[in-house]
Design a protein around this motif. Sequence first.
Motif, short mmCIF file in Angstrom:
data_model
loop_
_atom_site.label_atom_id
_atom_site.label_comp_id
_atom_site.label_asym_id
_atom_site.label_seq_id
_atom_site.Cartn_x
_atom_site.Cartn_y
_atom_site.Cartn_z
N UNK A 252 46.25 37.95 37.23
CA UNK A 252 45.98 38.66 35.98
C UNK A 252 44.60 39.27 35.85
N UNK A 253 43.86 39.40 36.96
CA UNK A 253 42.52 40.00 36.87
C UNK A 253 42.49 41.26 37.73
N UNK A 254 41.51 42.12 37.45
CA UNK A 254 41.39 43.38 38.15
C UNK A 254 40.64 43.28 39.46
N UNK A 255 40.45 44.46 40.08
CA UNK A 255 39.83 44.50 41.40
C UNK A 255 38.43 43.96 41.44
N UNK A 256 37.60 44.31 40.45
CA UNK A 256 36.21 43.85 40.46
C UNK A 256 36.13 42.34 40.32
N UNK A 257 36.96 41.80 39.45
CA UNK A 257 36.96 40.35 39.26
C UNK A 257 37.52 39.67 40.50
N UNK A 258 38.56 40.25 41.08
CA UNK A 258 39.12 39.69 42.30
C UNK A 258 38.07 39.67 43.41
N UNK A 259 37.29 40.73 43.49
CA UNK A 259 36.23 40.77 44.50
C UNK A 259 35.18 39.69 44.23
N UNK A 260 34.86 39.50 42.95
CA UNK A 260 33.90 38.44 42.60
C UNK A 260 34.46 37.07 42.96
N UNK A 261 35.76 36.88 42.74
CA UNK A 261 36.39 35.61 43.13
C UNK A 261 36.32 35.43 44.64
N UNK A 262 36.62 36.51 45.38
CA UNK A 262 36.55 36.43 46.83
C UNK A 262 35.15 36.09 47.31
#
Length: 552
Positions: free
Chosen positions: A460-470
């Motif tokens: 449920x999160x976008x690309x920028x947040x996904x990148x931050x998670x990664x």
Amino acid sequence: MLAQLSIRNIVLIDRLDLRFEAGLSVLTGETGAGKSILLDAFALALGARGDGSLVRHGESQGQVTAVFDIPAGHPARTLAAAADLEVEGELILRRVQFADGRTRALVNDQPASVQLLKEIGASLVEIHGQHADRALVDPSTHRAILDAHGRLSEHVQAVAEAARRHRAARDAAREAEARLAGLRKEQDYLAHAVEELTALAPEPGEEAALTERRQLLQQAEKVTQDLADARDAVAAPVGGLSAALRKLERRSNLAGPLVARPVAALDALLVALDEAERALGEAMREAEFDPAELERSEERLFRLRAASRKYAVPADDLAALRDTLAADHAAIEAGEGEAEKLAAAARAAEADYVAAAGRLSAARRKAAAKLDKAVAGELGPLKLGRARFLTRVETDEASRDPGGFDRVEFWVETNPGTRPGPLMKTASGGELSRFILALKVVLADRGSAPTLVFDEVDTGVGGAVSDAIGQRFARLAERLQVIAVTHAPQVAARAASHLLIAKEGGGRRVATSVAVLAPGPRREEIARMLAGASVTDEARAAAARLIEGAQA
């Protein structure tokens, strides 16, 4: 870290053997491919609740085996050794699930309880996701997490030792007071008994001696008369025998050979009669009857036996009982002073505990402020910049345990102006996962399990947040083994190892498979994650850029 996971006959998984490496490993695949089944099987090996429905249809049992490579001093080995299990080499956790609901737990192929398996599993693996049964959301663990973050082990040990000393001193004081209270209840009885037995002055063996003397005195009158009659009978012939002996002696000069033997015999007879008379006389003197002595003996014997019945001990033990009761009576006065000393020691130990716990509380509050600040620094990139993480330390001196008198709980405020609340109750599923990720990044090198599993925390999160998670997964993977189930290509691109979960077969025998992807298939899978069902060249190029950017 987790080295190998083997699964047999669990739901859609027929036979699966996976090897894991250090660093970040990701598991990807289509929805419904079996990612959740894989995690459920892994959790079963870690001591999760079993369920017969997990067994693959048509099979009598399923089995999950997790192999861990951990150092010699790891807490998991300590737990196993404490249960008398051999723990040399790799640590192997095995769980057999039967179709009828029964389960069997083994550690290094030795039978173990499911509770032990769960404790060992918790020290090896943390599973984080959007569910209430996952790690870090249980408030009972928050105090230990804060202590680990603040490096407060010395404070914690000091409080635990102070609590142990206080408990021992308190128990000793209570025991002394209880013993003294019992003695106080018996004080009047003890005083009377000691006085009575002291006046009686019993002696061991006295009852038997008095009984014998009483019997002798009771027979003394009859015995004395019989002795007198016997003495008279012995004395009667002495005169005649003496006269006969003198006559024969006068004849000895003329008829010596004839009278020599009778003279000798008569002489011996007179000597024997004289000896008998003396013995009878002595016996009569010893057996002189004294009614007063008999009365005294009977009275003494009656008192001894009455005391024996009263105190329920043999008469020979009355003297020892008197000494014991006297010691108990004396102990009351001595016990008063000793009980007061022990009570004072307990009060001093309690003051030491309160002081140590107070110092720990102050240290926890400082550590809480630092933890909140560190977590806040991770929230912005995770699209939680307007949220607040709050470590609540509530101190109640009336609520004490070996860890102090603080209750620690993680709270959050998801938006400015909203009411803060407990992490689990206030944050939504996606927010909860990101809060936990931020917290784990901060806590990674302080008391964390060596293997972290994140279950779709990027949902449920976008690309920028996904990148931050990664990025945060990658940072964690520098110090710990991280396994992430993800739908985010930005996360998958940062993995050192990429595993693809898929379904194989058709009809009634569908099975889940897992393959370790080589660079080419990995790029294709990330492209699929970017583009969906139809993979384009643009998606492949974007996937290549993601992988290159993650490795830069």
